[in-house]
Design a protein around this motif. Structure first.
Motif, short mmCIF file in Angstrom:
data_model
loop_
_atom_site.label_atom_id
_atom_site.label_comp_id
_atom_site.label_asym_id
_atom_site.label_seq_id
_atom_site.Cartn_x
_atom_site.Cartn_y
_atom_site.Cartn_z
N TRP A 112 6.66 -0.77 -1.62
CA TRP A 112 5.46 -1.10 -2.37
C TRP A 112 5.39 -2.59 -2.64
O TRP A 112 6.34 -3.21 -3.10
CB TRP A 112 5.43 -0.36 -3.70
CG TRP A 112 4.19 -0.66 -4.48
CD1 TRP A 112 2.96 -0.10 -4.33
CD2 TRP A 112 4.05 -1.64 -5.51
NE1 TRP A 112 2.07 -0.65 -5.21
CE2 TRP A 112 2.71 -1.60 -5.94
CE3 TRP A 112 4.93 -2.55 -6.11
CZ2 TRP A 112 2.23 -2.42 -6.95
CZ3 TRP A 112 4.45 -3.38 -7.11
CH2 TRP A 112 3.11 -3.31 -7.53
N SER A 117 -5.67 7.79 -8.07
CA SER A 117 -4.21 7.74 -8.24
C SER A 117 -3.46 8.15 -6.99
O SER A 117 -2.26 7.89 -6.87
CB SER A 117 -3.79 8.65 -9.41
OG SER A 117 -3.98 10.01 -9.09
N CYS A 118 -4.15 8.81 -6.04
CA CYS A 118 -3.51 9.18 -4.77
C CYS A 118 -3.26 7.96 -3.89
O CYS A 118 -2.52 8.04 -2.91
CB CYS A 118 -4.36 10.21 -4.03
SG CYS A 118 -4.44 11.82 -4.85
N GLU A 143 -1.46 4.59 -3.66
CA GLU A 143 -0.36 3.91 -4.35
C GLU A 143 -0.72 2.49 -4.75
O GLU A 143 -0.18 1.97 -5.73
CB GLU A 143 0.88 3.91 -3.46
CG GLU A 143 1.47 5.29 -3.25
CD GLU A 143 2.69 5.28 -2.34
OE1 GLU A 143 2.98 4.21 -1.79
OE2 GLU A 143 3.33 6.33 -2.19
N VAL A 185 -2.23 2.46 -8.27
CA VAL A 185 -1.43 2.93 -9.40
C VAL A 185 -1.09 1.82 -10.39
O VAL A 185 -1.19 2.02 -11.61
CB VAL A 185 -0.17 3.66 -8.90
CG1 VAL A 185 0.78 3.97 -10.05
CG2 VAL A 185 -0.57 4.95 -8.18
N LEU A 194 -4.10 1.33 -12.52
CA LEU A 194 -4.34 2.51 -13.37
C LEU A 194 -3.37 2.54 -14.54
O LEU A 194 -3.72 2.97 -15.65
CB LEU A 194 -4.20 3.78 -12.53
CG LEU A 194 -5.35 4.07 -11.55
CD1 LEU A 194 -4.94 5.16 -10.57
CD2 LEU A 194 -6.61 4.48 -12.30
N LEU A 195 -2.13 2.11 -14.31
CA LEU A 195 -1.15 2.07 -15.39
C LEU A 195 -1.41 0.91 -16.35
O LEU A 195 -1.06 0.99 -17.54
CB LEU A 195 0.26 1.93 -14.80
CG LEU A 195 0.82 3.15 -14.08
CD1 LEU A 195 2.10 2.80 -13.36
CD2 LEU A 195 1.07 4.29 -15.06
N LYS A 211 1.02 12.35 -11.45
CA LYS A 211 0.89 11.46 -10.28
C LYS A 211 1.26 10.04 -10.64
O LYS A 211 1.99 9.35 -9.90
CB LYS A 211 -0.56 11.52 -9.77
CG LYS A 211 -0.76 10.83 -8.43
CD LYS A 211 -0.05 11.59 -7.34
CE LYS A 211 -0.24 10.93 -5.99
NZ LYS A 211 0.53 11.60 -4.95
N LEU A 212 0.79 9.55 -11.80
CA LEU A 212 1.11 8.19 -12.22
C LEU A 212 2.59 8.03 -12.53
O LEU A 212 3.23 7.04 -12.15
CB LEU A 212 0.26 7.81 -13.44
CG LEU A 212 -1.25 7.72 -13.21
CD1 LEU A 212 -1.97 7.41 -14.52
CD2 LEU A 212 -1.59 6.67 -12.17
N THR A 272 4.78 8.19 -9.21
CA THR A 272 4.64 6.99 -8.38
C THR A 272 5.30 5.79 -9.05
O THR A 272 5.95 4.97 -8.39
CB THR A 272 3.16 6.70 -8.11
OG1 THR A 272 2.54 7.87 -7.57
CG2 THR A 272 3.01 5.55 -7.14
N ALA A 273 5.14 5.67 -10.38
CA ALA A 273 5.76 4.56 -11.09
C ALA A 273 7.27 4.60 -10.98
O ALA A 273 7.93 3.56 -10.78
CB ALA A 273 5.34 4.58 -12.56
N TYR A 309 0.57 2.75 -19.01
CA TYR A 309 2.03 2.72 -18.81
C TYR A 309 2.75 2.95 -20.14
O TYR A 309 3.71 3.72 -20.21
CB TYR A 309 2.42 1.37 -18.21
CG TYR A 309 3.89 1.23 -17.88
CD1 TYR A 309 4.39 1.73 -16.68
CD2 TYR A 309 4.76 0.60 -18.76
CE1 TYR A 309 5.73 1.61 -16.36
CE2 TYR A 309 6.10 0.48 -18.46
CZ TYR A 309 6.59 0.99 -17.26
OH TYR A 309 7.92 0.87 -16.95
#
Length: 485
Positions: free
Chosen positions: A169, A375-376, A378, A381, A384-385, A415-416, A419-420, A444
């Protein structure tokens, strides 16, 4: 003198045959050896034998034990002569190169699945040219790789050879990079031409266009290209009721996948984008509904870049009716199924979370569906956080909450969180200050905050063990394991 010459010829023949036998190649068989070697020794003087043919052997000059010996039949020469004929180095190299090129063509066909009637595939890196260069040469599969390919029933699962590359990432700014580049001048010219044709068609054949509308509105079906153009022409009418009825017909017919392509080719998407800014709320609503169905098409999504910001404006600003916001969310959810225009959604993430907090149940549910689609991806993300989280998020992880809402909440959080943890994302470090909310208010912090993690873990533990809905239990377990780790 003649006897000495004959003896010399026999000696040469014996040496040639012995060399072929020791080389071990199938081209010199036992029958050839017996014919060329034994018959000559057992022949009696005066006996007449059937005419024998001269046999030539070709070999590479300065051969080694692995050189190839090739038999060549010559009917014109004297009988019973076996002659060793060397092949020059240049000729042998030319022959090997020819065979290698033939093998290359075959392997590239297998790798690229380019047989007759086969779908066109993207060639593998290194196979776009058969020409060798000082820096590289064509990449050919080994026989082991060939067996793997031939054993596979589908060519869609072919992957590059070698060890798989683990995706790492890295933060990427979509706002500075457009997924699709196009020639804006040619697009504008095409749209202008389409608009002019539609307006002329409306002036010349309005009655015929209305008959097409009647036929399509009575029964939804796959339309012809002429009918699609007639609907687009009617969208240029000054009669709001006629335009609204046409939009409703387009929305209903767009449930057919074939019609989605036909309408795009007729120039429908550009006209719908114009109607989004209409002064009539009813026309705006009908336009958004039509776009919602047309967006379920990959080809159509490529042309929606300029439409997405207009739809997002319905979410970002107060609207005269909640229906506009709701249906805009539905259409945006369909667009967000593919990641092409996710970069356009950054400015509305805070408002989407706000709708989860304060919106009506139907609005909350649709906002959550849109957030889950985002959120799908990456790359979305971190943002979004970093966005401002719903204030009541912790209270929404309640077994008594509406089941549909609860399922979407736990799916988004899972999901969040997953991935985090998997990509080790920390938006407080990864994103610049202008891209994130105040530290205590971020999504977050709402999941991984010092005083929040235990509460999230406790609530997800209850859901994963006690809730009757299996999907909710699965997502709650993902939250529990991600937060606990």
């Amino acid at each position: 003198m003649a006897s000495s010459s004959a003896t010399g010829d026999k000696t040469v023949n014996k040496v040639a045959l012995c060399s072929a036998i020791f080389a071990g190649f199938a081209y010199v068989g036992y029958s050839v050896v017996r014919t060329a070697f034994c018959r000559k020794l057992g022949r009696k003087e005066g006996e007449v034998y059937p005419e024998e043919h001269r046999i030539y052997f070709r070999r590479l000059s300065q051969t080694t034990q692995t050189d190839v010996l090739l038999g060549n039949l010559d009917l014109s020469g004297p009988a019973g002569k076996v002659v060793l004929r060397p092949l020059t180095v240049q000729e042998r190299i030319r022959e090997l190169n020819l065979r290698a090129r033939m093998f290359t063509d075959t392997m590239l066909a297998v790798q690229g699945n380019l047989g007759p009637g086969s779908p066109k595939q993207t060639p593998l890196p290194g196979t776009t040219s058969l020409q060798c260069s000082p820096w590289g040469s064509p990449r050919i599969l080994s026989p082991v790789d060939v067996r793997h390919i031939l054993a596979s029933r589908s060519s869609e699962n072919l992957v590059l050879l070698g060890s798989p590359v683990k995706r790492r990432w890295t933060r990427r700014s979509f706002r500075r990079q457009s997924p699709h580049s196009s020639n804006s001048q040619s697009v504008s010219s095409h749209e202008s031409t389409t608009e002019a044709e539609a307006e002329k068609l409306l002036r010349d054949t309005q009655d015929q266009l209305k008959s097409h509308l009647e036929s399509l509105s009575r029964r939804d079906r796959v339309m012809t290209a002429a009918e699609a153009k007639s609907l687009v022409a009617l969208l240029h009418s000054k009669d709001d009721l006629l335009v609204e009825r046409t939009l409703t017909t387009i929305a209903n017919c767009s449930t057919f996948a074939a019609n989605q392509d036909i309408l795009r080719e007729a120039g429908c998407l550009y006209r719908l984008q114009t109607l989004l800014t209409s002064s009539s709320v009813s026309i705006q609503l009908a336009t958004i509904k039509a776009l919602g169905n047309l967006a379920l098409n990959e080809g159509n999504q490529k042309e929606l870049k300029d439409t997405v910001p207009v739809l997002l404006s319905f979410v970002n600003k107060p609207q005269p009716t909640d229906k506009l916001v709701y249906h805009a969310l539905v259409t945006l959810t369909n667009i967000a199924v593919l990641p092409a225009w996710h970069d356009e959604f950054y400015p509305v993430l805070h408002n989407l979370y706000r709708l989860v907090d304060d919106g009506k149940p139907q609005m909350k549910l649709q906002a959550l569906k849109l957030l889950i689609n985002l959120s799908c991806n990456e790359d979305m993300v971190p943002s979004l956080l970093a966005a401002q989280a719903p204030r009541r998020l912790i209270y929404m992880l309640d077994p008594l909450l509406n089941e549909e809402l609860l399922l979407r909440v736990v799916t988004l959080v899972a999901k969040l969180a997953e991935t985090a943890r998997r990509l080790n994302i920390d938006p407080t470090i990864d994103l610049p200050p202008e891209d994130k909310a105040a530290s205590p208010d971020t999504m977050y912090a709402a999941i991984f905050g010092v005083n929040i993690m235990e509460k999230i873990q406790s609530k997800s533990f209850v859901l994963m063990n006690q809730h009757l809905n299996e999907d909710i239990r699965i997502q709650a377990r993902k939250i529990y394991e991600s937060v606990k780790s």
